[in-house]
Design a protein around this motif. Structure first.
Motif, PDB file in Angstrom:
ATOM      1  N   ALA A 286       6.366  38.365 -26.450  1.00  0.00           N
ATOM      2  CA  ALA A 286       7.391  38.720 -25.715  1.00  0.00           C
ATOM      3  C   ALA A 286       8.294  37.761 -27.128  1.00  0.00           C
ATOM      4  O   ALA A 286       9.158  38.601 -27.615  1.00  0.00           O
ATOM      5  CB  ALA A 286       8.273  38.061 -24.025  1.00  0.00           C
ATOM      6  N   GLY A 287       8.299  36.359 -27.561  1.00  0.00           N
ATOM      7  CA  GLY A 287       8.597  36.005 -28.282  1.00  0.00           C
ATOM      8  C   GLY A 287       8.666  37.080 -30.278  1.00  0.00           C
ATOM      9  O   GLY A 287       9.231  37.242 -30.591  1.00  0.00           O
ATOM     10  N   ILE A 288       7.040  37.782 -29.838  1.00  0.00           N
ATOM     11  CA  ILE A 288       6.587  38.179 -30.931  1.00  0.00           C
ATOM     12  C   ILE A 288       7.539  39.403 -31.484  1.00  0.00           C
ATOM     13  O   ILE A 288       8.463  39.743 -32.290  1.00  0.00           O
ATOM     14  CB  ILE A 288       5.644  38.342 -31.401  1.00  0.00           C
ATOM     15  CG1 ILE A 288       4.988  37.025 -31.857  1.00  0.00           C
ATOM     16  CG2 ILE A 288       5.236  39.344 -32.572  1.00  0.00           C
ATOM     17  CD1 ILE A 288       3.317  36.729 -31.876  1.00  0.00           C
ATOM     18  N   VAL A 289       7.221  40.298 -30.452  1.00  0.00           N
ATOM     19  CA  VAL A 289       7.851  41.385 -29.965  1.00  0.00           C
ATOM     20  C   VAL A 289       9.205  41.446 -30.679  1.00  0.00           C
ATOM     21  O   VAL A 289      10.062  42.229 -31.506  1.00  0.00           O
ATOM     22  CB  VAL A 289       8.086  42.576 -28.689  1.00  0.00           C
ATOM     23  CG1 VAL A 289       8.669  43.321 -28.121  1.00  0.00           C
ATOM     24  CG2 VAL A 289       6.356  42.318 -28.992  1.00  0.00           C
ATOM     25  N   HIS A 290      10.037  40.614 -29.549  1.00  0.00           N
ATOM     26  CA  HIS A 290      11.896  40.644 -29.654  1.00  0.00           C
ATOM     27  C   HIS A 290      12.170  40.099 -31.253  1.00  0.00           C
ATOM     28  O   HIS A 290      13.477  40.963 -31.874  1.00  0.00           O
ATOM     29  CB  HIS A 290      12.786  39.094 -29.140  1.00  0.00           C
ATOM     30  CG  HIS A 290      13.682  39.683 -28.746  1.00  0.00           C
ATOM     31  ND1 HIS A 290      14.095  39.194 -27.256  1.00  0.00           N
ATOM     32  CD2 HIS A 290      14.344  38.985 -29.654  1.00  0.00           C
ATOM     33  CE1 HIS A 290      15.596  39.429 -27.383  1.00  0.00           C
ATOM     34  NE2 HIS A 290      15.755  39.502 -28.762  1.00  0.00           N
ATOM     35  N   ILE A 291      11.588  38.883 -31.845  1.00  0.00           N
ATOM     36  CA  ILE A 291      11.917  38.800 -33.051  1.00  0.00           C
ATOM     37  C   ILE A 291      11.227  40.265 -34.202  1.00  0.00           C
ATOM     38  O   ILE A 291      12.859  40.873 -34.584  1.00  0.00           O
ATOM     39  CB  ILE A 291      11.027  37.659 -33.611  1.00  0.00           C
ATOM     40  CG1 ILE A 291      11.571  36.981 -32.836  1.00  0.00           C
ATOM     41  CG2 ILE A 291      11.645  37.414 -35.485  1.00  0.00           C
ATOM     42  CD1 ILE A 291      11.076  35.163 -33.253  1.00  0.00           C
ATOM     43  N   ASP A 292      10.529  40.535 -33.724  1.00  0.00           N
ATOM     44  CA  ASP A 292       9.986  42.112 -35.052  1.00  0.00           C
ATOM     45  C   ASP A 292      11.348  43.052 -34.864  1.00  0.00           C
ATOM     46  O   ASP A 292      11.769  43.523 -35.552  1.00  0.00           O
ATOM     47  CB  ASP A 292       9.160  42.399 -34.557  1.00  0.00           C
ATOM     48  CG  ASP A 292       7.814  41.207 -35.371  1.00  0.00           C
ATOM     49  OD1 ASP A 292       8.106  40.354 -35.575  1.00  0.00           O
ATOM     50  OD2 ASP A 292       6.395  41.563 -35.120  1.00  0.00           O
TER      51      ASP A 292
END
Length: 392
Positions: A286-292
């Motif tokens: 979730a963190g990776i998707v949110h930032i990108d």
């Protein structure tokens, strides 16, 4: 997938093999450095005019995460050193030519903390100071350092003139034996010292000018360089941290396959370990998707409305709030995962312990710490009028 990411994957075993040797000698080994260099990833955010790719930030973040997955110190250097070409694309063209003219693969170290003091002299400044945390500095030919302009007596006049000062190798000293830490030892983030070096004005740029987009006119029509500096830099730090978490989880999965506790419980069927693993993997994804996704949406915003206002302070603070929260969820998830691993996690001969130290060291960086960001966001949200230092 960008070829720089593919190269890292093809040389994953080299990076893994150099994890411990890098830590033991306190600097990234030459074999690991060559993997980063030959991948071309350091040029992902670099301007095309000076040999770069001008890639989407998502490519850069993925490259950083991939390097950190196999070698946390290499990934940290990838994030910190690799983000500097973004800023360099916005400084005086003469300085850009000096840095990249002879070699587009030149690496530039930092740090930005305003520890230096600069006194005006002729068409430049007489500059001195000492800085900690110059990541990857042994492999760099330039450094960018934070400093404040003062008068001859050392006093500031008026509003602080906080600048970034660019210096070539030979005008600053790398302080040996100045990096003794529990994790990320292989980054070689040593102190650097400057003693009265002369820095021409064109080799400086105002911190506010970079942070507030006042230099973006130098790359008109290129949305990449109209993104906010503080958010790009913070996202690079987050990418390295999240990449380390990916590597830690992979080692944990491997360990879990054969673990049987003293009471006879098979690790991969233990509901407590299953829960901890599920939670941290979900938070990481979730963190990776949110930032990108947020950065990609900003690029679309800038492309579709080139004459519109830059990314607002509200947007920047919301991004930083979400970015540090994403990192903190993963950090605490890794802690929980390791607590379930039992005594096996404390053995220095196993990668779990080393990854945990690296991740927790990464979590001490100001860009990964939540308290100041949360308060800055809330103060802005409720217009309390309080001001706090925040890279935005």
């Amino acid at each position: 997938m960008h070829k720089a990411i593919e190269y890292i994957r093809q040389h994953a075993q080299v990076l893994r093999d150099e994890h411990v040797p890098s830590d033991e000698c306190g600097v990234l080994t030459e074999r690991a450095r060559q993997v980063l260099d030959k991948s071309g990833g350091m040029r992902l955010l670099q301007a095309r005019s000076h040999g770069g790719f001008e890639s989407a930030p998502a490519d850069f973040f993925a490259w950083v995460r991939e390097a950190a997955r196999y070698n946390p110190s290499a990934g940290w250097i990838a994030g910190v050193v690799g983000v500097h070409p973004w800023e360099i694309a916005l400084v005086d063209p003469k300085l850009q030519d000096e840095i990249y003219g002879a070699n587009p693969d030149t690496w530039v170290a930092s740090p930005y903390a305003p520890q230096g003091r600069a006194v005006r002299e002729g068409d430049g400044f007489r500059f001195s100071g000492r800085w900690q945390y110059s990541t990857g500095t042994d492999h760099c030919d330039w450094v960018v350092l934070g400093g404040i302009v003062v008068d001859k007596s050392g006093d500031r006049t008026g509003r602080p003139d906080f600048r970034h000062f660019f210096l070539p190798r030979g005008t600053y000293e790398i302080v040996e034996d100045s990096w003794h830490v529990m994790g990320l030892s292989g980054t070689g983030s040593k102190d650097v010292r400057v003693d009265g070096a002369f820095v021409p004005e064109y080799r400086t740029v105002g911190h506010a000018a970079i942070s507030e987009g006042e230099c973006a006119h130098r790359r008109a029509g290129t949305p990449l360089y109209h993104l906010p500096f503080g958010c790009i830099f913070s996202a690079a730090i987050a990418a390295a941290t999240l990449g380390m978490a990916t590597g830690a989880i992979e080692h944990y999965r491997e360990y879990l396959q054969g673990r049987v506790s003293a009471s006879g419980v098979v690790g991969k069927t233990d509901p407590y370990q299953q829960q901890a693993l599920a939670e941290v993997e979900s938070d990481l994804a979730a963190g990776i998707v949110h930032i990108d996704l947020t950065i990609a949406q900003w690029l679309d915003q800038l492309r579709n409305a080139p004459d519109a206002e830059p990314i607002s302070k509200t947007q920047r603070l919301e991004f930083r709030r979400d970015q540090v929260r994403a990192v903190q969820r993963v950090l605490f998830g890794i802690d929980k995962l390791f607590s379930r691993a039992g005594s096996a996690a404390v053995w220095s001969t196993r990668p779990l312990e080393r990854y945990w130290r690296d991740i927790r060291t990464a979590g001490t960086h100001i860009c990964d710490m939540a308290d100041v960001v949360y308060r800055a966001w809330a103060d802005h949200e409720f217009q309390t009028g309080a001001e706090h230092f925040l890279m935005h």
